[in-house]
Structures are given as structure tokens and as C-alpha cells.
Design an enzyme around this catalytic site. Sequence first.
Site, mmCIF file in Angstrom:
data_model
loop_
_atom_site.group_PDB
_atom_site.id
_atom_site.type_symbol
_atom_site.label_atom_id
_atom_site.label_comp_id
_atom_site.label_asym_id
_atom_site.label_seq_id
_atom_site.Cartn_x
_atom_site.Cartn_y
_atom_site.Cartn_z
ATOM 1 N N ASP A 1 -6.964 -2.388 4.409
ATOM 2 C CA ASP A 1 -6.044 -3.390 3.871
ATOM 3 C C ASP A 1 -6.297 -4.784 4.445
ATOM 4 O OD1 ASP A 1 -4.599 -1.560 2.287
ATOM 5 O OD2 ASP A 1 -3.466 -0.896 4.039
ATOM 6 N N ASP B 1 0.859 -1.170 0.000
ATOM 7 C CA ASP B 1 0.000 0.000 0.000
ATOM 8 C C ASP B 1 0.905 1.232 0.000
ATOM 9 O OD1 ASP B 1 -2.332 1.583 0.311
ATOM 10 O OD2 ASP B 1 -1.983 1.666 2.467
ATOM 11 N N ASP C 1 -1.407 -1.090 6.233
ATOM 12 C CA ASP C 1 -1.347 -0.446 7.543
ATOM 13 C C ASP C 1 -2.698 -0.245 8.220
ATOM 14 O OD1 ASP C 1 -2.113 1.590 5.658
ATOM 15 O OD2 ASP C 1 -1.732 3.040 7.243
#
Length: 670
Positions: A567, A358, A563
Site C-alpha cells: 500500500d 484496503d 497496512d
Amino acid sequence: MKKENKKLSELGAEEGCCSHNHNKNNENTSSNFKIYLPAIISFAMLIAGIGFDYFDTWTSLSTGTSFFKDWIRLAWFIIAYIPVGFPVMKEGWKSILKGDFFTEFLLMTIATIGAFAIGHYEEGVAVMLFYAVGELFQNSAVKKAKGNIKALLDVRPNEALVYRNNNYSSVNPEAVEIGEKVQVRVGEKIPLDGILISEKGSFNTAALTGESKPNTISKGEKVFAGSINLDGVIEIETTKEFKDSSIARILDMVQNATARKSKTELFIRKFARIYTPIVVFSAIALTFLPYFFVDDYIFSDWLYRALIFLVISCPCALVISIPLGYFGGLGAASKNGILFKGASFLDEMTKVTTVVMDKTGTVTKGVFKIKEIVIANDKNRSLSEAQMPVLSEAEMMQYLMAMEEQSTHPIAKAIMEYKADGEDFQASEVTEIAGKGLKGTVNGKTVLVGNKPLMISNNIEVPSETDNIVESIVMVSIENKFAGYVIIADELKDDAHEAIKKIRESGISKIIMLSGDKDSITQQIAKELKIDWAKGGLLPEDKLNQVEKLMSENDNKVAFIGDGINDAPVLAASDVGIAMGGLGSDVAIETADVIIQTDQPSKIAKAIKIGRSTRRIVYQNIALAFGVKAVVLVLGAGGLATMWEAVFADVGVALLAILNAVRLQKMTWS
């Protein structure tokens, strides 16, 4: 709650005063002496017995008399055998009662009693003695490996000073409720997760993150249980109960990690269960089958060879050194601020070929900052002089800050960090225009704050230079005249470039970035970091689809690094899910397989290296055990090896494997 307390108590002892620790050390010394005492007694009697044998042989040759023989010699070595042999025989009997017949305890018992049966008393004692000493070293090494993990994380506070009834009183952290005010003095540990009420504080978070550098935080920021207060008396407001605090979750996770076996570990355990009975029946065959094929068959000779075969074949070197290797890997990772949720994930990290990450919060700080402030007077050459209000940077920012003051949007927070001189401007009649921005009155002037569509819809000319800016822009107009704009951008983490470089150096063939942020911003960050491929503007399900597509490719093992909550689906679905900033994210702790506690992406390459070092140590131990045992087995079956060589092939190899596994706890990784 009791279950939680039990888990925590199992992982570490409570702290006490100096006298308590002194007494505890004395108790440990006494306990260690008792553990080693049987081996010391057996060793002393074995050496004495061997000495008596040599002395008796000498006196017999010189004087014709002999005293150390027959029942006296047998009784001496039986007494020498009992301190180390009886516990092993007892464990073997317990295993048989549980239905587990073929264990190393049974192998050692048969081998040593057999040695006594054919008159090799001293060798029978020696085999059992060295086996017992090997077990002691193994237990000590495992205890040390587990102790390293506990020492890293056993930072649970014993008390909390809670403000109740107009007074601070000391209570157990487990009795503190959410929202209570807690005081922490210099040198004390933060008892629970919370928010800092004091203006600022400096904390040692080494036990939680592996970072020795003190962490300074300001009022309103998060503090975590287990951190040590370094500077002044501070106050915090608790946000979680003790059982839900970061340190409690981490302790629980590490305990569970040691219970989650790798495939190699599970295979060796299953192998030992099949291997041991094969060895027993092979030894029986080695004793009796030669009768049908050898002319000068002597039962005692072939029984001796079979006993050697049994001693050599004991699988304890494999059974203990492999788990010890994984304990060492888990401990080494924890020491470096990396938490694996199990030994199996140490293995999985070594197989990763593609790293997908990400953007926000992973390679960027996830905190918006003002990158540039542009006043129309300075750069806007497309507007006429009549349109340009004479404003300084500080004045324009005061108008902007007055409008954004009530907003909770991250961009608004970034704007409010600007330090403007002079009196604060006041905004009134502020209304939000959906998807565009804000309109209001500041100091009697009409002010528009927002994006380009907001300006165009109000017939305000916007400089063409803004079309090429990929970052977020906040434009300002005052009295229907364009005043300027502010560029807001997320910052790259300090080690972002280093992280990508190290991941490549670790042998990862492909690095990909998937982000929910604008594609233009994602592409810019990917280009700056030299990432192979990137895509932005993705929803969580889009990320999941992309990762599943990558995982479907032949021999492609995918690690995903994220994080936050958005996600979580990808973290769960990927071959290895790695969470950044796990201390602050409950979802990351629960979903990911690996937690990077320091929030540093450069630790990803280190996690891969630790996994590979662990695998290398484990494979070395397997090769060492099988290699040496195979050689001595052949020699033993051919009558070329004695019990002493068998002891080396079993206990000696086990000790070498242990020493090799312990190396992990001393290694460093760049």
C-alpha cells in the site's frame, strides 16, 4: 546515533530514583519562582505606586503638601518597569541585530517608553507588566501542551537485562544487538522490539497505542519497546536495535510533527511580519497627520492614541495561540492512539471527502481462520456411497494437517491451528503441484490437498455446492475419493461495522474499498459493511491509478487507509495517507501521514473529528483576536479608549485565546 540520542533527550528526561525526582521537583519549584519573580516585583511596585498617587493626592488636598511627584515618582515607576521591561527590550535589540526590526518586542518597547515620555508612567509599567505575564502564561501553556505529548510517549526504558557470558547483566538498551536474549521482570518496560521467547505474556501498551486494556500475546509473537510487562518474568529475543525500535521512531516522529507547520500557522507568521511594520508606520501617521487636518491639534494627545494603537495591534495573541491550538490537537490525537506527522495533516483531515481503504489488515484482521469444515459424508449428496470414505472431522483434518505441516503459507498456518485428538499422522513424498496444491502419502494412503482444478485433473468429482463459495477452499481427497473441504476466511475486525458507520456520520460522502484479494471476496466484505463501491484483484499500481483518478475529480480530497508494503505507493500519493498497525510496519511509519496505532479502523473517524475540533479552535482564536482588536483600535484612534483597554485587547485576548486552545487537551471524542 548521537543525533538520535539528542532528539530523545530533548523529548523527555531520564527516569531516576525517588530522591532524584524529589530534588528535581524542588529545582522546578525554585526555577518557576525565579521566572515569576520579576513580574511579582513589578506588580508590587506598580500597586504601591498607584497607592502612593492616591495617598499623595489626598494629602495634597488636605494639607497642601506632596511627596510623590516629579523625579521621585518617575524613579519609582522606572524601577518598577525595569524587571519586566528590560528583558523585552533586550529581545527586541537581539531581533534588530538579526535584521528583524518589526517584532512585538519593538511594539511594546515603543509603546511603553512613549507612555513614560508623556507622563503616563503607571500605564507604561502596566502595559509591559501584563505583556510579560501574558508571555509567561503562553510559555507555560505551550510547555504543558508539549509536555502532554512527551508524557504520552516518553516511555523509553533505561536498562536491559541481557544474557551474556551465562549471566544476565544490565546494559544500556542502545548497546543491545539484534538476536540477543533479554529478560524483563514484572512492572518493567520492554527495552527493545523483539519476539517473545516465553510461553505467554501480558503487557500494558497504553503509552504506545492509547489502549488501557492489557494485551496478552503468545510465544513467537512480536513485542514492542515501551510496553510494560504485567505478569511474570519473561524473555524476549531482540529483532531491532534501539534506534530502530517502534518507540524511538514514534518519539522522533512526534518531535518532527511539532516542527511541521500547518498552512494557517505559516500564514499567520508571514502575516505578522508584514502586519507589524504596517502598524508601526500607521502609529507614526496617527501621531503626525492630524496636525494637517485638526484645528486644536495637541501632540501629546495624538501620541497617546498612537501608543494605544501600537499596544492593541501587537500580534502576539495570534502568533502564540494558533501554534498552541495545533500542539493541543497533536497531543489529543496521541492520547487517543493516533499520530499525526504534522499540524498540516490535522488541517488536511478536515478537508477529506472520500475515504478509500484496503481490505486485508484494514477492516479485516489479516489472519486466516477456519470458518467451516465440511465432510463429504454430511453434505455431498451428488456422490455415490461408494465414493465416500467413512471419516470423522478430526480424521480428515489429521490427513490435511499432515500434508500442510511443512508449508509456510498463511492458509496452512490457519489449518495447523486446528486441535485434533489422537496421534499425529505423518506425511511422506509430499510434492507441490504449481498453482493447484499438494500430493503425498499419509499413513500409506494417497492424499491430494488443494483447489478444485487439482481435483478435476485427478478425475475426482467435486460437489457443485462449492461453486457458490467465495472464500478460499482447501479440498481433500483420500485414495482418489473426495473426503471434504475446509473454508478458510479472513475475519472482520471487531469494530469494522462501527468504523464505517462513524466515518459516514463524520460527513464523508463516499467510501471505497480497493483490494488485492479476489474480487468476489472483496465484494462480499463491501456488501456486508455497506461500502459504496469496491473492486478486488488489484495490483499496487492498479490501486494507485484508481486513487489518482479519484483525486483528479473536482474538489475531491482522498484519504487512503492501508497496512503494508504493497500500500506504500498509494499512501504516499493520496492527499492523506493513513497507516493501520503502524507499530508493526516500518514502511507504514515512513510513508503515511497519519498512524492509527491501535489497529482500529474506528479511530479514522476520531482522527477526522480531532482535526475539525483543532481547526474550529484555531479559527475561533483568529476571529476573537481580530474582532476585539478591531473594535478597540477604532475606539483608541477616536480617543475613546485608554491604555487599560489596550492592555485587555492585547494581553487579555491572548490569555483568552490560550485558554480556548488548552480546551483541546480536555476534550473527548466518541
